[in-house]
Write an enzyme that holds these catalytic residues in place. Sequence first.
Site, PDB file in Angstrom:
ATOM      1  N   ASP A 196       3.772   5.733  -6.558  1.00  0.00           N
ATOM      2  CA  ASP A 196       3.538   4.541  -5.735  1.00  0.00           C
ATOM      3  C   ASP A 196       4.607   3.486  -6.015  1.00  0.00           C
ATOM      4  O   ASP A 196       5.220   2.931  -5.105  1.00  0.00           O
ATOM      5  CB  ASP A 196       2.139   3.984  -6.037  1.00  0.00           C
ATOM      6  CG  ASP A 196       1.875   2.690  -5.292  1.00  0.00           C
ATOM      7  OD1 ASP A 196       2.133   2.659  -4.071  1.00  0.00           O
ATOM      8  OD2 ASP A 196       1.427   1.716  -5.920  1.00  0.00           O
ATOM      9  N   ASP A 226       8.095   2.136  -3.574  1.00  0.00           N
ATOM     10  CA  ASP A 226       8.431   0.782  -3.104  1.00  0.00           C
ATOM     11  C   ASP A 226       9.872   0.447  -3.511  1.00  0.00           C
ATOM     12  O   ASP A 226      10.601  -0.211  -2.764  1.00  0.00           O
ATOM     13  CB  ASP A 226       7.471  -0.278  -3.685  1.00  0.00           C
ATOM     14  CG  ASP A 226       6.398  -0.698  -2.671  1.00  0.00           C
ATOM     15  OD1 ASP A 226       5.932   0.186  -1.916  1.00  0.00           O
ATOM     16  OD2 ASP A 226       6.034  -1.891  -2.623  1.00  0.00           O
ATOM     17  N   TYR A 230      -5.168   7.263 -10.001  1.00  0.00           N
ATOM     18  CA  TYR A 230      -5.999   6.847  -8.864  1.00  0.00           C
ATOM     19  C   TYR A 230      -7.313   7.632  -8.803  1.00  0.00           C
ATOM     20  O   TYR A 230      -7.971   7.644  -7.767  1.00  0.00           O
ATOM     21  CB  TYR A 230      -5.243   7.073  -7.544  1.00  0.00           C
ATOM     22  CG  TYR A 230      -4.238   6.002  -7.166  1.00  0.00           C
ATOM     23  CD1 TYR A 230      -3.281   5.560  -8.070  1.00  0.00           C
ATOM     24  CD2 TYR A 230      -4.225   5.457  -5.893  1.00  0.00           C
ATOM     25  CE1 TYR A 230      -2.338   4.607  -7.711  1.00  0.00           C
ATOM     26  CE2 TYR A 230      -3.283   4.504  -5.527  1.00  0.00           C
ATOM     27  CZ  TYR A 230      -2.349   4.082  -6.446  1.00  0.00           C
ATOM     28  OH  TYR A 230      -1.411   3.146  -6.076  1.00  0.00           O
TER      29      TYR A 230
HETATM   30  C1  IPM Z   1       0.763   3.058  -0.639  1.00  0.00           C
HETATM   31  C2  IPM Z   1      -0.085   1.857  -0.833  1.00  0.00           C
HETATM   32  C3  IPM Z   1      -1.481   2.269  -1.271  1.00  0.00           C
HETATM   33  C4  IPM Z   1      -1.354   3.064  -2.554  1.00  0.00           C
HETATM   34  C5  IPM Z   1      -2.441   1.095  -1.478  1.00  0.00           C
HETATM   35  C6  IPM Z   1      -2.557   0.281  -0.227  1.00  0.00           C
HETATM   36  C7  IPM Z   1      -3.779   1.519  -2.005  1.00  0.00           C
HETATM   37  O1  IPM Z   1       0.499   0.973  -1.734  1.00  0.00           O
HETATM   38  O2  IPM Z   1       0.410   3.927   0.179  1.00  0.00           O
HETATM   39  O3  IPM Z   1       1.812   3.166  -1.295  1.00  0.00           O
HETATM   40  O4  IPM Z   1      -1.244   2.489  -3.637  1.00  0.00           O
HETATM   41  O5  IPM Z   1      -1.369   4.290  -2.470  1.00  0.00           O
HETATM   42 MN    MN Z   2       2.437   1.600  -2.432  1.00  0.00          MN
END
Ligand code: IPM
Ligand code: MN
Length: 350
Positions: free
Chosen positions: A242, A246, A135
């Site tokens: 990330d 999820d 990132y």
């Molecule tokens: C998260 C989200 C963010 C990320 C996005 C919205 C940029 O997915 O906080 O996990 O990737 O960090």
């Molecule tokens: Mn995310």
Amino acid sequence: MKTHKLALIPGDGIGVDVTDAAMQVIRAAARRFGFQLDCRTLPWSCQYYLETGAMMPDDGIETLRDFDAIYLGAVGWPETVPDAVSLHGLLLPIRKAFNQYANIRPHRLLPGIEGPLRSGGFDILCIRENTEGEYSGAGGRVHQGKDDEVAVETSIFTRAGVERILRFGFEQAQARRGHLTSVTKSNAQKYSMVFWDEMTRQLAPEYPDVTVSHMHIDAMAAKMVMAPESLDVVVASNLFGDILTDLGAAIQGGLGYAASANICPDGSGPSMFEPVHGSAPDIARQGIANPVAAIWSGAMMLEHLDEGQAAAAILSAIETTTGRGIGARAGSHSTAEITQAVITALEEQA
Ligand code: IPM
Ligand code: MN
């Protein structure tokens, strides 16, 4: 009486609903535990972008610097503002500007919640590197739109950045069950990920009470489904973290339960607390968003502000609530009903 200065950024979509829910619970906790809140709501959002041409004002970061903590609902309204614009205009610069390099995300099943897995006995703390890696935002495009177009995006891993997140992971493992799993892809990415593995091995002797496992991200994804109970603290780079979180949200019953904290461990700037879920435009303004992740993130904020008792009480009230079946299944209760049930459970404890 102690006063905590909070910046609230409800943002977009259900971010508005869940910030309101979390703040109702935090205010109830403040009354009970005797601290005060000095809150300022900042309207920074995609709507704000459409009105002003920016997601936050030029001095947005300077404005936030004065607060003890930032609470963020959700950012994004892709119908009118591309995600790459809204996220790079608000969420991502805040993480970077205040050195919130540790993104902490707990994954476990709350009482009454049936996750998709047969086994429910897991308690994982994911530590995601939050300011560099994939990132970093280093890259560019040339010959845009032409046949010979090139897009380059470079991951940046610094010694300082990798060392500090690994140390943070080791310390969290020390405070928990003493196991750290470091996640990379060093069989394929032979510079950055081999470097990360080396740093892990270099630091490990300083934490003799922590056992370390090294896993590749692909195998880790499988493990989180097949044997999540074998995991304690997991540390990973920005993008890998990330994705894994999820997955963590999925095994804990869904994004409605996944809380997170963007921590600036050295305290040089405010930390930021936000549910993992996004703005969910499809259910915005319907009053049906699950506020549990947002309320749990609020508890993490209070913990960070040294209100440990209030944080523990909120978490316990959340557990009582889901244990009663309120907010335990998608669509069973409204945002307001779940929020009120948590407040009621909080008051019953007193
Ligand atoms: C998260 C989200 C963010 C990320 C996005 C919205 C940029 O997915 O906080 O996990 O990737 O960090
Ligand atoms: Mn995310």
